[in-house]
Design a protein around this motif. Structure first.
Motif, PDB file in Angstrom:
ATOM      1  N   ALA A   1       0.866  -1.182   0.000  1.00 38.27           N
ATOM      2  CA  ALA A   1       0.000   0.000   0.000  1.00 38.27           C
ATOM      3  C   ALA A   1       0.896   1.223   0.000  1.00 38.27           C
ATOM      4  CB  ALA A   1      -0.933   0.014   1.208  1.00 38.27           C
ATOM      5  N   GLY A   2       0.487   2.272  -0.703  1.00 36.57           N
ATOM      6  CA  GLY A   2       1.253   3.508  -0.774  1.00 36.57           C
ATOM      7  C   GLY A   2       0.669   4.444  -1.811  1.00 36.57           C
ATOM      8  N   ASP A   3       1.046   5.715  -1.738  1.00 38.96           N
ATOM      9  CA  ASP A   3       0.629   6.703  -2.725  1.00 38.96           C
ATOM     10  C   ASP A   3      -0.891   6.763  -2.865  1.00 38.96           C
ATOM     11  OD1 ASP A   3       1.201   8.750  -4.517  1.00 38.96           O
ATOM     12  OD2 ASP A   3       1.291   7.408  -6.253  1.00 38.96           O
ATOM     13  N   GLY A   4      -1.603   6.556  -1.755  1.00 43.68           N
ATOM     14  CA  GLY A   4      -3.061   6.658  -1.783  1.00 43.68           C
ATOM     15  C   GLY A   4      -3.764   5.464  -2.392  1.00 43.68           C
ATOM     16  N   ARG A   5      -3.029   4.333  -2.569  1.00 41.20           N
ATOM     17  CA  ARG A   5      -3.626   3.132  -3.133  1.00 41.20           C
ATOM     18  C   ARG A   5      -3.210   1.922  -2.302  1.00 41.20           C
ATOM     19  NH1 ARG A   5      -0.557   4.736  -7.037  1.00 41.20           N
ATOM     20  NH2 ARG A   5       0.283   2.653  -7.511  1.00 41.20           N
ATOM     21  N   GLY A   6      -3.963   0.829  -2.480  1.00 42.35           N
ATOM     22  CA  GLY A   6      -3.611  -0.419  -1.824  1.00 42.35           C
ATOM     23  C   GLY A   6      -3.898  -1.577  -2.749  1.00 42.35           C
ATOM     24  N   LEU A   7      -3.157  -2.677  -2.564  1.00 40.82           N
ATOM     25  CA  LEU A   7      -3.303  -3.869  -3.392  1.00 40.82           C
ATOM     26  C   LEU A   7      -3.640  -5.052  -2.491  1.00 40.82           C
ATOM     27  CD1 LEU A   7      -2.913  -4.967  -6.340  1.00 40.82           C
ATOM     28  CD2 LEU A   7      -0.598  -5.617  -5.619  1.00 40.82           C
ATOM     29  N   VAL A   8      -4.599  -5.881  -2.937  1.00 38.88           N
ATOM     30  CA  VAL A   8      -5.032  -7.030  -2.142  1.00 38.88           C
ATOM     31  C   VAL A   8      -5.104  -8.271  -3.030  1.00 38.88           C
ATOM     32  CG1 VAL A   8      -6.818  -7.970  -0.635  1.00 38.88           C
ATOM     33  CG2 VAL A   8      -6.396  -5.513  -0.654  1.00 38.88           C
ATOM     34  N   PHE A   9      -4.618  -9.403  -2.509  1.00 34.41           N
ATOM     35  CA  PHE A   9      -4.758 -10.704  -3.155  1.00 34.41           C
ATOM     36  C   PHE A   9      -5.796 -11.516  -2.384  1.00 34.41           C
ATOM     37  CE2 PHE A   9      -0.075 -10.776  -4.775  1.00 34.41           C
ATOM     38  CZ  PHE A   9      -0.409  -9.852  -5.746  1.00 34.41           C
ATOM     39  N   GLN A  10      -6.530 -12.352  -3.097  1.00 38.60           N
ATOM     40  CA  GLN A  10      -7.542 -13.202  -2.461  1.00 38.60           C
ATOM     41  C   GLN A  10      -7.495 -14.607  -3.070  1.00 38.60           C
ATOM     42  OE1 GLN A  10     -12.422 -13.290  -1.726  1.00 38.60           O
ATOM     43  NE2 GLN A  10     -11.559 -11.819  -3.159  1.00 38.60           N
ATOM     44  N   HIS A  11      -7.447 -15.622  -2.216  1.00 40.77           N
ATOM     45  CA  HIS A  11      -7.576 -17.012  -2.644  1.00 40.77           C
ATOM     46  C   HIS A  11      -8.934 -17.528  -2.185  1.00 40.77           C
ATOM     47  CE1 HIS A  11      -2.932 -17.232  -2.581  1.00 40.77           C
ATOM     48  NE2 HIS A  11      -3.349 -17.198  -3.841  1.00 40.77           N
ATOM     49  N   ILE A  12      -9.623 -18.262  -3.054  1.00 44.10           N
ATOM     50  CA  ILE A  12     -10.934 -18.824  -2.728  1.00 44.10           C
ATOM     51  C   ILE A  12     -10.856 -20.343  -2.869  1.00 44.10           C
ATOM     52  CG2 ILE A  12     -13.391 -18.848  -3.286  1.00 44.10           C
ATOM     53  CD1 ILE A  12     -13.111 -16.055  -4.436  1.00 44.10           C
ATOM     54  N   TYR A  13     -11.235 -21.052  -1.788  1.00 41.28           N
ATOM     55  CA  TYR A  13     -11.160 -22.506  -1.738  1.00 41.28           C
ATOM     56  C   TYR A  13     -12.538 -23.106  -1.464  1.00 41.28           C
ATOM     57  CZ  TYR A  13      -6.136 -21.679  -0.653  1.00 41.28           C
ATOM     58  OH  TYR A  13      -4.820 -21.268  -0.652  1.00 41.28           O
ATOM     59  N   THR A  14     -12.725 -24.357  -1.876  1.00 44.10           N
ATOM     60  CA  THR A  14     -13.885 -25.112  -1.423  1.00 44.10           C
ATOM     61  C   THR A  14     -13.653 -25.520   0.023  1.00 44.10           C
ATOM     62  OG1 THR A  14     -12.998 -27.268  -2.064  1.00 44.10           O
ATOM     63  CG2 THR A  14     -14.228 -26.040  -3.755  1.00 44.10           C
ATOM     64  N   GLN A  15     -14.698 -26.022   0.667  1.00 47.52           N
ATOM     65  CA  GLN A  15     -14.562 -26.448   2.058  1.00 47.52           C
ATOM     66  C   GLN A  15     -13.584 -27.611   2.198  1.00 47.52           C
ATOM     67  OE1 GLN A  15     -18.332 -26.893   3.982  1.00 47.52           O
ATOM     68  NE2 GLN A  15     -17.465 -27.291   5.994  1.00 47.52           N
ATOM     69  N   LYS A  16     -13.389 -28.373   1.111  1.00 46.30           N
ATOM     70  CA  LYS A  16     -12.441 -29.486   1.139  1.00 46.30           C
ATOM     71  C   LYS A  16     -11.015 -29.058   0.819  1.00 46.30           C
ATOM     72  CE  LYS A  16     -15.805 -33.104   0.056  1.00 46.30           C
ATOM     73  NZ  LYS A  16     -16.179 -34.196  -0.887  1.00 46.30           N
ATOM     74  N   GLY A  17     -10.805 -27.746   0.560  1.00 53.23           N
ATOM     75  CA  GLY A  17      -9.453 -27.235   0.374  1.00 53.23           C
ATOM     76  C   GLY A  17      -8.990 -27.106  -1.057  1.00 53.23           C
ATOM     77  N   LYS A  18      -9.882 -27.223  -2.034  1.00 47.07           N
ATOM     78  CA  LYS A  18      -9.485 -27.077  -3.435  1.00 47.07           C
ATOM     79  C   LYS A  18      -9.491 -25.598  -3.813  1.00 47.07           C
ATOM     80  CE  LYS A  18     -10.590 -28.649  -8.130  1.00 47.07           C
ATOM     81  NZ  LYS A  18      -9.371 -29.439  -8.342  1.00 47.07           N
ATOM     82  N   LEU A  19      -8.367 -25.108  -4.342  1.00 42.10           N
ATOM     83  CA  LEU A  19      -8.277 -23.718  -4.781  1.00 42.10           C
ATOM     84  C   LEU A  19      -9.046 -23.561  -6.098  1.00 42.10           C
ATOM     85  CD1 LEU A  19      -6.969 -20.873  -4.369  1.00 42.10           C
ATOM     86  CD2 LEU A  19      -5.076 -21.688  -5.790  1.00 42.10           C
ATOM     87  N   VAL A  20     -10.100 -22.743  -6.082  1.00 46.23           N
ATOM     88  CA  VAL A  20     -10.933 -22.612  -7.278  1.00 46.23           C
ATOM     89  C   VAL A  20     -10.791 -21.252  -7.950  1.00 46.23           C
ATOM     90  CG1 VAL A  20     -12.612 -24.333  -6.552  1.00 46.23           C
ATOM     91  CG2 VAL A  20     -12.963 -21.940  -5.895  1.00 46.23           C
ATOM     92  N   ALA A  21     -10.274 -20.251  -7.230  1.00 43.25           N
ATOM     93  CA  ALA A  21     -10.124 -18.932  -7.844  1.00 43.25           C
ATOM     94  C   ALA A  21      -9.098 -18.105  -7.077  1.00 43.25           C
ATOM     95  CB  ALA A  21     -11.455 -18.183  -7.886  1.00 43.25           C
ATOM     96  N   THR A  22      -8.430 -17.229  -7.802  1.00 44.83           N
ATOM     97  CA  THR A  22      -7.540 -16.230  -7.219  1.00 44.83           C
ATOM     98  C   THR A  22      -7.957 -14.870  -7.744  1.00 44.83           C
ATOM     99  OG1 THR A  22      -5.671 -17.767  -7.059  1.00 44.83           O
ATOM    100  CG2 THR A  22      -5.152 -15.423  -7.044  1.00 44.83           C
ATOM    101  N   CYS A  23      -8.064 -13.897  -6.849  1.00 42.90           N
ATOM    102  CA  CYS A  23      -8.527 -12.562  -7.226  1.00 42.90           C
ATOM    103  C   CYS A  23      -7.493 -11.513  -6.802  1.00 42.90           C
ATOM    104  CB  CYS A  23      -9.864 -12.228  -6.569  1.00 42.90           C
ATOM    105  SG  CYS A  23     -11.128 -13.501  -6.759  1.00 42.90           S
ATOM    106  N   VAL A  24      -7.453 -10.429  -7.537  1.00 45.07           N
ATOM    107  CA  VAL A  24      -6.557  -9.312  -7.229  1.00 45.07           C
ATOM    108  C   VAL A  24      -7.358  -8.026  -7.364  1.00 45.07           C
ATOM    109  CG1 VAL A  24      -4.372  -8.160  -7.757  1.00 45.07           C
ATOM    110  CG2 VAL A  24      -4.629 -10.603  -8.245  1.00 45.07           C
TER     111      VAL A  24
END
Length: 338
Positions: A300-323
């Motif tokens: 984060a800096g210069d009035g902006r911020g960056l975020v990563f997100q991982h989304i999993y099923t309840q069984k732990g399978k990674l189904v999506a990544t978001c930015v």
């Protein structure tokens, strides 16, 4: 008027999130034009409509223009102008490329003749990766499982809202290094998504929920005040029901209860600039079952911020990544007049 065409009566066979995201195809004008069937939600205190709805409806419009054996694998979005909940949105799909393995679509969401949102999406023909594959995936942490309905249930858009969530404690919450913290929650669409909606409805629901508390991660890992008694949210400025109003007030009270005497910087402005979703396993999840999301902010800096997100099923399978990147500005102290 919030919709171009009178909204249809609720379909009891469909979940609330399906109803929220339904589109009309304006075939008589152009088969590549769509519009929202239902008015879109305007979060209290926000500058425009909930961004997740526009993301999901753009995805819905684009998916209707690609062959059934092509699956979405990425979408790159930009929020251009604040969307109004009082004006219909027109979605225009441009068929950029038709390939054997990949096809590309761009979608512009427009109000008053101006683009408020634009996205480019890529679709891949199912099975075109070949039999021998390079494979790896980030594993899901060992976290508390979601619990049955109790006080931990949260309804970000009110008790009748289209999805619900359960938060888990932030990792490394007391660390002085925001980049080491992770915010975590379980989310799922309310009710059961219909068979007629197919996997497209689950993809749209995931896209809708992916924008929930996303850029707000920066405020949480920095422990910034998002609500202030000196600057309360004016619920009269937007039309919200009592349940949503209560949800906002509960968040305010939660922050005060956690640090009642602490002096911390306060958010002055926080809005999303862009949003990217990589769909890793578009057919291997249900959005009406619990999904685990983990968010972190590397910078984060210069009035902006960056975020990563991982989304999993309840069984732990990674189904999506978001930015997502967004404007994150602190409320500036008033300068004394000389």
């Amino acid at each position: 008027m919030a919709t171009l065409i009178r909204p249809p009566p609720p379909d009891p066979e469909k979940s609330s999130i399906e109803s929220v995201l339904e589109l009309f195809r304006l075939s008589d004008i152009d088969p590549n034009l769509f519009t929202n069937k239902q008015p879109l939600w305007h979060p209290p205190g926000a500058r425009g409509v909930y961004g997740g709805a526009v993301i999901a409806q753009c995805l819905s419009a684009a998916m209707r223009t690609v062959p059934d054996n092509f699956n979405i694998h990425s979408m790159h979005c930009y929020f251009v102008l604040n969307g109004s909940s009082e004006i219909p949105i027109i979605y225009h799909v441009e068929r950029v490329r038709e390939g054997k393995s990949f096809c590309t679509r761009t979608v512009q969401a427009r109000q008053r003749g101006q683009p408020i949102f634009t996205t480019t999406m890529s679709f891949m023909r199912e099975g075109s990766g070949g039999k021998e594959l390079v494979k790896h995936s980030v594993e899901m942490d060992d976290v508390p499982q979601p619990v049955k309905e109790n006080g931990s249930q949260r309804f970000p858009q009110g008790l009748e809202g289209p999805f619900q969530s359960q938060r888990i404690d932030i990792t490394n919450h007391r660390s002085k290094y925001p980049q080491l913290k992770k915010t975590r929650q379980w989310i799922k669409a309310r009710g059961k998504i219909s068979e007629s909606g197919g996997q497209a409805a689950h993809l749209e629901a995931l896209a809708y929920m992916s924008d929930s508390y996303f850029i707000g991660t920066v405020a949480r890992v920095h422990r910034l005040w998002r609500f202030s008694n000196s600057r309360p949210i004016d619920n009269n400025k937007v039309k919200i029901d009592d349940d949503v109003s209560k949800s906002v007030r509960d968040l305010e009270e939660q922050e005060v209860a956690q640090s009642p005497m602490e002096t911390r910087p306060e958010i002055g402005m926080m809005v999303s600039l862009d949003h990217t979703i990589y769909f890793h396993a578009p057919k291997d999840f249900r959005a009406d079952e619990w999904l685990f999301t983990e968010m972190s902010s590397p910078w984060a800096g210069d009035g902006r911020g960056l975020v990563f997100q991982h989304i999993y099923t309840q069984k732990g399978k990674l189904v999506a990544t978001c930015v997502q990147e967004g404007v994150v500005r602190l409320r500036q102290q008033e300068q004394s007049k000389l």
